[in-house]
Design a protein around this motif. Structure first.
Motif, mmCIF file in Angstrom:
data_model
loop_
_atom_site.group_PDB
_atom_site.id
_atom_site.type_symbol
_atom_site.label_atom_id
_atom_site.label_comp_id
_atom_site.label_asym_id
_atom_site.label_seq_id
_atom_site.Cartn_x
_atom_site.Cartn_y
_atom_site.Cartn_z
ATOM 1 N N THR A 1 0.825 -1.207 0.000
ATOM 2 C CA THR A 1 0.000 0.000 0.000
ATOM 3 C C THR A 1 0.857 1.254 0.000
ATOM 4 O O THR A 1 0.525 2.250 -0.657
ATOM 5 C CB THR A 1 -0.959 -0.011 1.210
ATOM 6 O OG1 THR A 1 -1.832 -1.149 1.116
ATOM 7 C CG2 THR A 1 -1.808 1.256 1.229
ATOM 8 N N THR A 2 1.984 1.224 0.710
ATOM 9 C CA THR A 2 2.908 2.369 0.674
ATOM 10 C C THR A 2 3.379 2.625 -0.745
ATOM 11 O O THR A 2 3.407 3.768 -1.215
ATOM 12 C CB THR A 2 4.121 2.111 1.585
ATOM 13 O OG1 THR A 2 3.674 2.007 2.937
ATOM 14 C CG2 THR A 2 5.132 3.248 1.488
ATOM 15 N N LYS B 1 0.625 4.208 -2.789
ATOM 16 C CA LYS B 1 0.442 5.615 -2.443
ATOM 17 C C LYS B 1 1.530 6.488 -3.063
ATOM 18 O O LYS B 1 1.276 7.623 -3.476
ATOM 19 C CB LYS B 1 0.416 5.786 -0.927
ATOM 20 C CG LYS B 1 -0.862 5.263 -0.285
ATOM 21 C CD LYS B 1 -0.862 5.491 1.229
ATOM 22 C CE LYS B 1 -2.185 5.064 1.855
ATOM 23 N NZ LYS B 1 -2.198 5.273 3.323
ATOM 24 N N THR C 1 0.738 6.983 -6.774
ATOM 25 C CA THR C 1 -0.386 7.883 -7.052
ATOM 26 C C THR C 1 -0.194 9.261 -6.426
ATOM 27 O O THR C 1 -1.112 10.078 -6.453
ATOM 28 C CB THR C 1 -1.696 7.265 -6.545
ATOM 29 O OG1 THR C 1 -1.554 6.881 -5.163
ATOM 30 C CG2 THR C 1 -2.065 6.034 -7.352
ATOM 31 N N LEU D 1 0.071 10.165 -3.336
ATOM 32 C CA LEU D 1 -0.534 10.410 -2.029
ATOM 33 C C LEU D 1 0.524 10.639 -0.959
ATOM 34 O O LEU D 1 0.276 11.334 0.026
ATOM 35 C CB LEU D 1 -1.442 9.237 -1.645
ATOM 36 C CG LEU D 1 -2.646 9.011 -2.562
ATOM 37 C CD1 LEU D 1 -3.421 7.782 -2.131
ATOM 38 C CD2 LEU D 1 -3.558 10.241 -2.573
ATOM 39 N N ILE D 2 1.688 10.032 -1.142
ATOM 40 C CA ILE D 2 2.853 10.321 -0.314
ATOM 41 C C ILE D 2 4.063 10.437 -1.243
ATOM 42 O O ILE D 2 4.027 9.933 -2.372
ATOM 43 C CB ILE D 2 3.107 9.246 0.770
ATOM 44 C CG1 ILE D 2 3.329 7.869 0.140
ATOM 45 C CG2 ILE D 2 1.981 9.198 1.790
ATOM 46 C CD1 ILE D 2 3.670 6.790 1.150
ATOM 47 N N CYS E 1 -7.618 5.221 -9.568
ATOM 48 C CA CYS E 1 -7.141 4.303 -8.519
ATOM 49 C C CYS E 1 -8.203 4.082 -7.458
ATOM 50 O O CYS E 1 -9.085 4.922 -7.219
ATOM 51 C CB CYS E 1 -5.858 4.834 -7.883
ATOM 52 S SG CYS E 1 -5.993 6.474 -7.163
ATOM 53 N N ILE F 1 -7.692 2.750 -3.577
ATOM 54 C CA ILE F 1 -6.699 2.341 -2.592
ATOM 55 C C ILE F 1 -7.324 2.283 -1.210
ATOM 56 O O ILE F 1 -7.952 3.241 -0.755
ATOM 57 C CB ILE F 1 -5.492 3.296 -2.597
ATOM 58 C CG1 ILE F 1 -4.781 3.240 -3.955
ATOM 59 C CG2 ILE F 1 -4.504 2.947 -1.490
ATOM 60 C CD1 ILE F 1 -3.596 4.147 -4.076
ATOM 61 N N GLU F 2 -7.200 1.131 -0.574
ATOM 62 C CA GLU F 2 -7.568 0.864 0.812
ATOM 63 C C GLU F 2 -9.064 0.707 1.032
ATOM 64 O O GLU F 2 -9.515 -0.325 1.468
ATOM 65 C CB GLU F 2 -6.992 1.930 1.762
ATOM 66 C CG GLU F 2 -5.487 1.831 1.933
ATOM 67 C CD GLU F 2 -4.971 2.637 3.114
ATOM 68 O OE1 GLU F 2 -5.528 3.719 3.390
ATOM 69 O OE2 GLU F 2 -4.013 2.168 3.749
ATOM 70 N N ASP G 1 -6.265 -1.602 -5.122
ATOM 71 C CA ASP G 1 -5.750 -2.186 -3.887
ATOM 72 C C ASP G 1 -6.808 -3.120 -3.314
ATOM 73 O O ASP G 1 -7.879 -2.669 -2.888
ATOM 74 C CB ASP G 1 -5.418 -1.059 -2.897
ATOM 75 C CG ASP G 1 -4.705 -1.566 -1.651
ATOM 76 O OD1 ASP G 1 -4.279 -2.738 -1.636
ATOM 77 O OD2 ASP G 1 -4.572 -0.794 -0.689
#
Length: 247
Positions: free
Chosen positions: A44-45, A48, A51, A53-54, A81, A83-84, A157
């Motif tokens: 997931t990191t 992110k 995309t 996000l981080i 996307c 995600i989560e 995800d």
């Protein structure tokens, strides 16, 4: 041909010791990549980072040849996307949720909302409030939102969360059809390695934030070796049968 996604030596460190270490992946048009690894491996990191996000501590991510940190909006303009979590306004209907999402896409063709609702099997439930949806129906709605603008790259995800067997079969068929007929590229993080083996063209196995193995599915499996076996070898150094013996 310019890759759809290119990740070069991406590094991300956290104070608690978690890390993404020198990750490099190159994804071509129409390919379906499965991203596999145990909990805490960094899947997931990584998504992110891909995309925006981080931010990575170092390394580069390019989508369609565009650096995501330098030109974020342009890089993400052809990407969708999930995600989560499958978020939606529960007090609204599925149709209303998609109409809100459609406001971000002024050139969206008329009828596209009905088209994606049909694709995900929610046409008969489109005016029902999302609060009355099952988890699987909410997941289908989230996938509908991801498909809305006909993205060229879709990042998912755990997309099979909440889906029953029929739902998983439907999702596999949808991914295969979009990649084959429309050239849509997919990057899918999943624990369902057996389900995804049947639709993925490529696999990327990570553990402890490091890239352990990647390549075409046809190069990783065969001769009685499944993708699950390849995963167990990569992560634990043993095949499924050995894992049972030493359990």
């Amino acid at each position: 041909m310019e890759p759809v996604m290119e990740v070069r030596q991406v590094v991300k460190r956290y104070p608690g010791g978690r890390v993404i270490a020198n990750m490099s992946i190159r994804v071509g048009k129409g390919e379906v990549w499965g991203l596999f690894g145990p909990n805490g491996a960094g899947k997931t990191t990584l998504l992110k980072i891909l995309t925006g996000l981080i931010h990575a501590d170092s390394g580069t991510v390019k989508l369609f040849g565009i650096d995501i940190q330098d030109h974020y909006a342009s890089a993400m303009s052809r990407v969708s996307c999930l995600i989560e979590t499958a978020d939606a306004y529960e007090y609204m209907s599925a149709e209303r949720n998609l109409k809100l999402a459609a406001r971000y896409y002024p050139d969206l063709p008329k009828g596209r909302i009905d088209e994606v609702l049909e694709l995900v099997g929610l046409s008969n439930e489109k005016r029902k409030k999302v609060s009355g949806y099952s988890l699987g129906m909410k997941q289908r709605l989230a996938i509908a939102a991801a498909l809305l603008a006909r993205p060229e790259l879709i990042i998912l995800d755990e997309p099979t969360n909440g889906l029953d067997i029929d739902g998983i079969l439907w999702l596999r068929g949808l991914i295969a059809r979009l990649s084959r007929e429309e050239g849509t590229t997919f990057l899918i993080s999943s624990h369902g390695i057996q389900e995804m083996e049947q639709v993925c063209t490529h696999a990327c196995i990570i553990g402890g934030g490091e890239l352990i193995s990647q390549g075409r599915i046809t190069d990783l499996v065969g001769g009685g070796i499944t993708l699950e076996d390849a995963y167990l070898y990569a992560i634990h150094g043993q095949a499924k049968g050995a894992a049972r013996i030493h359990a």
